[in-house]
Design a protein around this motif. Structure first.
Motif, PDB file in Angstrom:
ATOM      1  N   ASP A  76      24.622  15.073  11.302  1.00  0.00           N
ATOM      2  CA  ASP A  76      23.608  12.877  11.625  1.00  0.00           C
ATOM      3  C   ASP A  76      25.142  12.488  10.823  1.00  0.00           C
ATOM      4  OD1 ASP A  76      22.344  14.484  13.476  1.00  0.00           O
ATOM      5  OD2 ASP A  76      21.097  14.471  12.070  1.00  0.00           O
ATOM      6  N   LYS A  77      25.196  12.277   9.214  1.00  0.00           N
ATOM      7  CA  LYS A  77      25.281  11.647   8.708  1.00  0.00           C
ATOM      8  C   LYS A  77      24.954  10.393   8.489  1.00  0.00           C
ATOM      9  CE  LYS A  77      29.955  13.605   7.873  1.00  0.00           C
ATOM     10  NZ  LYS A  77      29.564  14.892   8.261  1.00  0.00           N
ATOM     11  N   ALA A  78      23.861  10.711   9.218  1.00  0.00           N
ATOM     12  CA  ALA A  78      22.288   9.418   8.102  1.00  0.00           C
ATOM     13  C   ALA A  78      20.685   9.984   7.878  1.00  0.00           C
ATOM     14  CB  ALA A  78      22.780   9.175   9.674  1.00  0.00           C
ATOM     15  N   LEU A  79      20.342  10.137   7.249  1.00  0.00           N
ATOM     16  CA  LEU A  79      18.388  10.920   7.196  1.00  0.00           C
ATOM     17  C   LEU A  79      17.493   9.507   7.443  1.00  0.00           C
ATOM     18  CD1 LEU A  79      18.981  11.519   3.619  1.00  0.00           C
ATOM     19  CD2 LEU A  79      19.513  13.113   5.372  1.00  0.00           C
ATOM     20  N   LYS A  84      14.342   9.407   3.867  1.00  0.00           N
ATOM     21  CA  LYS A  84      14.355   9.079   2.781  1.00  0.00           C
ATOM     22  C   LYS A  84      13.509   8.234   1.614  1.00  0.00           C
ATOM     23  CE  LYS A  84      18.583   6.232   4.225  1.00  0.00           C
ATOM     24  NZ  LYS A  84      18.700   5.476   4.393  1.00  0.00           N
ATOM     25  N   LEU A  85      12.535   7.580   2.744  1.00  0.00           N
ATOM     26  CA  LEU A  85      10.877   7.712   1.584  1.00  0.00           C
ATOM     27  C   LEU A  85      10.291   8.521   0.669  1.00  0.00           C
ATOM     28  CD1 LEU A  85       9.121   4.933   4.305  1.00  0.00           C
ATOM     29  CD2 LEU A  85      10.387   5.142   2.446  1.00  0.00           C
ATOM     30  N   GLY A 118      19.729   5.078  -9.049  1.00  0.00           N
ATOM     31  CA  GLY A 118      21.245   5.472  -8.863  1.00  0.00           C
ATOM     32  C   GLY A 118      20.732   6.530  -6.929  1.00  0.00           C
ATOM     33  N   HIS A 119      19.980   6.662  -7.276  1.00  0.00           N
ATOM     34  CA  HIS A 119      19.145   7.318  -6.320  1.00  0.00           C
ATOM     35  C   HIS A 119      18.701   6.479  -5.112  1.00  0.00           C
ATOM     36  CE1 HIS A 119      18.401  11.278  -8.024  1.00  0.00           C
ATOM     37  NE2 HIS A 119      17.798  11.686  -6.800  1.00  0.00           N
ATOM     38  N   VAL A 120      17.931   5.144  -5.722  1.00  0.00           N
ATOM     39  CA  VAL A 120      17.901   4.494  -5.033  1.00  0.00           C
ATOM     40  C   VAL A 120      18.556   3.466  -3.918  1.00  0.00           C
ATOM     41  CG1 VAL A 120      16.609   1.967  -5.297  1.00  0.00           C
ATOM     42  CG2 VAL A 120      15.400   3.955  -6.510  1.00  0.00           C
ATOM     43  N   ILE A 121      20.032   3.203  -4.925  1.00  0.00           N
ATOM     44  CA  ILE A 121      21.512   2.730  -4.691  1.00  0.00           C
ATOM     45  C   ILE A 121      21.888   3.475  -3.697  1.00  0.00           C
ATOM     46  CG2 ILE A 121      23.281   2.230  -4.759  1.00  0.00           C
ATOM     47  CD1 ILE A 121      23.011   1.385  -7.631  1.00  0.00           C
ATOM     48  N   ALA A 122      21.828   4.814  -4.101  1.00  0.00           N
ATOM     49  CA  ALA A 122      22.334   5.531  -2.751  1.00  0.00           C
ATOM     50  C   ALA A 122      21.499   5.869  -1.362  1.00  0.00           C
ATOM     51  CB  ALA A 122      22.672   7.488  -3.498  1.00  0.00           C
ATOM     52  N   LEU A 123      20.573   5.326  -1.403  1.00  0.00           N
ATOM     53  CA  LEU A 123      19.128   5.701  -0.770  1.00  0.00           C
ATOM     54  C   LEU A 123      19.114   4.281   0.461  1.00  0.00           C
ATOM     55  CD1 LEU A 123      16.192   7.219  -1.796  1.00  0.00           C
ATOM     56  CD2 LEU A 123      17.925   8.368  -0.341  1.00  0.00           C
ATOM     57  N   VAL A 124      19.834   3.074  -0.206  1.00  0.00           N
ATOM     58  CA  VAL A 124      19.413   1.711   0.297  1.00  0.00           C
ATOM     59  C   VAL A 124      20.894   1.259   1.028  1.00  0.00           C
ATOM     60  CG1 VAL A 124      18.955  -0.883   0.580  1.00  0.00           C
ATOM     61  CG2 VAL A 124      17.493   1.090  -1.135  1.00  0.00           C
ATOM     62  N   PHE A 125      22.184   1.512   0.331  1.00  0.00           N
ATOM     63  CA  PHE A 125      23.350   1.746   0.347  1.00  0.00           C
ATOM     64  C   PHE A 125      24.064   1.720   1.255  1.00  0.00           C
ATOM     65  CE2 PHE A 125      21.625  -2.021  -3.017  1.00  0.00           C
ATOM     66  CZ  PHE A 125      21.505  -2.642  -1.191  1.00  0.00           C
ATOM     67  N   ILE A 126      24.130   3.618   0.622  1.00  0.00           N
ATOM     68  CA  ILE A 126      24.625   5.232   0.827  1.00  0.00           C
ATOM     69  C   ILE A 126      23.997   5.346   1.800  1.00  0.00           C
ATOM     70  CG2 ILE A 126      26.298   6.393  -0.311  1.00  0.00           C
ATOM     71  CD1 ILE A 126      25.804   5.479  -2.487  1.00  0.00           C
ATOM     72  N   VAL A 127      23.344   5.869   2.171  1.00  0.00           N
ATOM     73  CA  VAL A 127      23.340   7.262   3.278  1.00  0.00           C
ATOM     74  C   VAL A 127      22.149   5.931   4.086  1.00  0.00           C
ATOM     75  CG1 VAL A 127      21.201   8.815   3.797  1.00  0.00           C
ATOM     76  CG2 VAL A 127      22.675   8.666   1.505  1.00  0.00           C
ATOM     77  N   LYS A 128      23.022   6.248   5.267  1.00  0.00           N
ATOM     78  CA  LYS A 128      22.666   5.229   6.666  1.00  0.00           C
ATOM     79  C   LYS A 128      21.212   5.991   7.320  1.00  0.00           C
ATOM     80  CE  LYS A 128      27.043   4.949   7.463  1.00  0.00           C
ATOM     81  NZ  LYS A 128      28.179   4.650   8.574  1.00  0.00           N
ATOM     82  N   THR A 129      20.559   5.564   8.114  1.00  0.00           N
ATOM     83  CA  THR A 129      19.315   5.580   8.554  1.00  0.00           C
ATOM     84  C   THR A 129      19.407   6.093   9.485  1.00  0.00           C
ATOM     85  OG1 THR A 129      17.805   4.055   6.374  1.00  0.00           O
ATOM     86  CG2 THR A 129      16.513   4.509   8.245  1.00  0.00           C
ATOM     87  N   LYS A 130      18.918   7.343  10.239  1.00  0.00           N
ATOM     88  CA  LYS A 130      19.015   7.231  11.655  1.00  0.00           C
ATOM     89  C   LYS A 130      17.641   7.333  12.497  1.00  0.00           C
ATOM     90  CE  LYS A 130      18.627  11.943  12.038  1.00  0.00           C
ATOM     91  NZ  LYS A 130      18.550  13.333  12.112  1.00  0.00           N
TER      92      LYS A 130
END
Length: 131
Positions: A76-79, A84-85, A118-130
């Motif tokens: 899906d290219k998203a989580l 994410k939470l 790094g985890h916060v930045i990736a989860l908020v800004f890089i990985v899209k939310t499905k």
């Protein structure tokens, strides 16, 4: 001549299988330990198993560990927000425990803060939310 070539192919296959097994173990440990990255180790596992054994490669692709960690994101290219939470809470909890036991080690605290950020930045800004 053929037997020497066949023997070297078998050795190379076993080397790939060994590296695949080690990277699988490290990736699986990374599910619980946030300092170890799960996805890169699982991608290395996938690469090595593809060259070492078609049967193990297929088994790994169909495994629930792969499907839950890499497969869902790869598809899906998203989580989902829930995923994410869950990642954020588990990383934060483990980092808080590590920070508590590392109070007298500023370098360790700095590394943990860097990894957590790094985890916060990736989860908020890089990985899209499905949705």
């Amino acid at each position: 001549m053929k037997t020497t070539e066949q023997h070297s192919n078998v050795v190379i296959r076993y080397i790939f299988l060994t590296i695949g097994a080690i990277s699988f173990a490290l990736g699986t440990a990374g599910i619980v330990l946030p300092l170890l990255p799960t996805v890169p180790f699982y991608m290395l596992t996938l690469f090595c198993l593809a060259r070492g054994s078609k049967r193990f490669h297929k088994m790994f692709l169909e495994s629930s560990l792969y499907q839950k960690t890499v497969g869902a994101y790869e598809r899906d290219k998203a989580l989902t927000l829930r995923t994410k939470l869950s990642i954020f809470l588990s990383v934060s909890t483990i980092m808080a425990i590590g920070a508590y036991f590392s109070q007298d080690m500023p370098i360790a605290l700095g590394v943990m803060a860097f990894v957590w950020l790094g985890h916060v930045i990736a989860l908020v800004f890089i990985v899209k939310t499905k949705k």
